[in-house]
Enzyme design. Structure first.
Site, PDB file in Angstrom:
ATOM      1  N   ASN A 211       0.835  -1.199   0.000  1.00  0.00           N
ATOM      2  CA  ASN A 211       0.000   0.000   0.000  1.00  0.00           C
ATOM      3  C   ASN A 211       0.869   1.248   0.000  1.00  0.00           C
ATOM      4  O   ASN A 211       1.946   1.292   0.596  1.00  0.00           O
ATOM      5  CB  ASN A 211      -1.015   0.004   1.154  1.00  0.00           C
ATOM      6  CG  ASN A 211      -0.414  -0.230   2.517  1.00  0.00           C
ATOM      7  OD1 ASN A 211       0.562  -0.943   2.664  1.00  0.00           O
ATOM      8  ND2 ASN A 211      -1.020   0.370   3.534  1.00  0.00           N
TER       9      ASN A 211
ATOM     10  N   CYS B 176      -4.038   0.522  -2.606  1.00  0.00           N
ATOM     11  CA  CYS B 176      -3.933  -0.721  -1.836  1.00  0.00           C
ATOM     12  C   CYS B 176      -2.860  -1.646  -2.418  1.00  0.00           C
ATOM     13  O   CYS B 176      -2.576  -1.612  -3.623  1.00  0.00           O
ATOM     14  CB  CYS B 176      -5.260  -1.465  -1.854  1.00  0.00           C
ATOM     15  SG  CYS B 176      -6.526  -0.757  -0.797  1.00  0.00           S
TER      16      CYS B 176
ATOM     17  N   GLU C 252      -3.001  -4.911  -2.937  1.00  0.00           N
ATOM     18  CA  GLU C 252      -3.505  -5.890  -3.914  1.00  0.00           C
ATOM     19  C   GLU C 252      -3.631  -5.256  -5.298  1.00  0.00           C
ATOM     20  O   GLU C 252      -3.241  -5.852  -6.311  1.00  0.00           O
ATOM     21  CB  GLU C 252      -4.865  -6.443  -3.488  1.00  0.00           C
ATOM     22  CG  GLU C 252      -4.881  -7.127  -2.135  1.00  0.00           C
ATOM     23  CD  GLU C 252      -5.214  -6.169  -0.988  1.00  0.00           C
ATOM     24  OE1 GLU C 252      -4.748  -5.021  -1.002  1.00  0.00           O
ATOM     25  OE2 GLU C 252      -5.952  -6.603  -0.088  1.00  0.00           O
TER      26      GLU C 252
ATOM     27  N   CYS D  84     -10.686  -4.041  -3.659  1.00  0.00           N
ATOM     28  CA  CYS D  84      -9.671  -5.026  -4.075  1.00  0.00           C
ATOM     29  C   CYS D  84     -10.318  -6.371  -4.394  1.00  0.00           C
ATOM     30  O   CYS D  84      -9.827  -7.097  -5.259  1.00  0.00           O
ATOM     31  CB  CYS D  84      -8.598  -5.164  -3.008  1.00  0.00           C
ATOM     32  SG  CYS D  84      -7.504  -3.719  -2.972  1.00  0.00           S
TER      33      CYS D  84
END
Ligand code: THU
Length: 134
Positions: A47, A58, A60, A96
């Site tokens: 992140n 984020c 992901e 995400c």
């Protein structure tokens, strides 16, 4: 655990390692993600927060973005590790989940830590049943 595959521990380790590079001075919550694509290539992301809070991204999404930029098209496995001090149970946020659903292979495996800090495996249908597809 029975579902653990040989390389799962190594992928979780990649997520742990990249988590330490997170830029999270505002929340103090660091997240790392490691993705394996259909060719077995691995991409990582953490992140990256911002003084203008909504601009932060984020882990992901950053890892999936790296996969796409490198030419990968499918998530076969994604490992996610997050926490304030030490890694703790951390599941992907709603946005995400939608990002993972966009690129998840039918048999995609999502590796997380459970409440005891033990590796756990989920599918995108577990995390985002009935996800939106255009
Ligand atoms: N965060 C992620 O990187 N992934 C998630 O799925 C949940 C939240 C980040 C965003 C923010 O930098 C920090 O964790 C606290 O919300």
């Amino acid at each position: 655990m029975i579902w653990l595959m040989a390389d799962d521990a190594r992928l979780l380790e990649r997520a742990r390692a990249v988590r330490l590079r997170a830029y999270a001075p505002f929340s103090g919550y660091r997240v790392g993600a490691a993705v394996v694509d259909e060719n077995g290539d691995v991409y990582t992301g953490c992140n990256v927060e911002n003084s203008s809070y909504p601009v932060g991204t984020c882990a992901e999404s950053n890892a999936v973005g790296a996969m796409i930029a490198a030419g990968g098209t499918q998530i076969k496995i994604i490992a996610i590790v997050g926490g304030h001090e030490e890694p703790e149970a951390c599941t992907p946020c709603g946005a995400c989940r939608q990002t993972i659903a966009e690129f998840a292979a039918d048999d995609a495996r999502i590796l997380l830590l459970d409440a005891s800090g033990e590796p756990d495996m989920q599918t995108i249908d577990d995390l985002l049943p009935g996800s939106f597809k255009l």
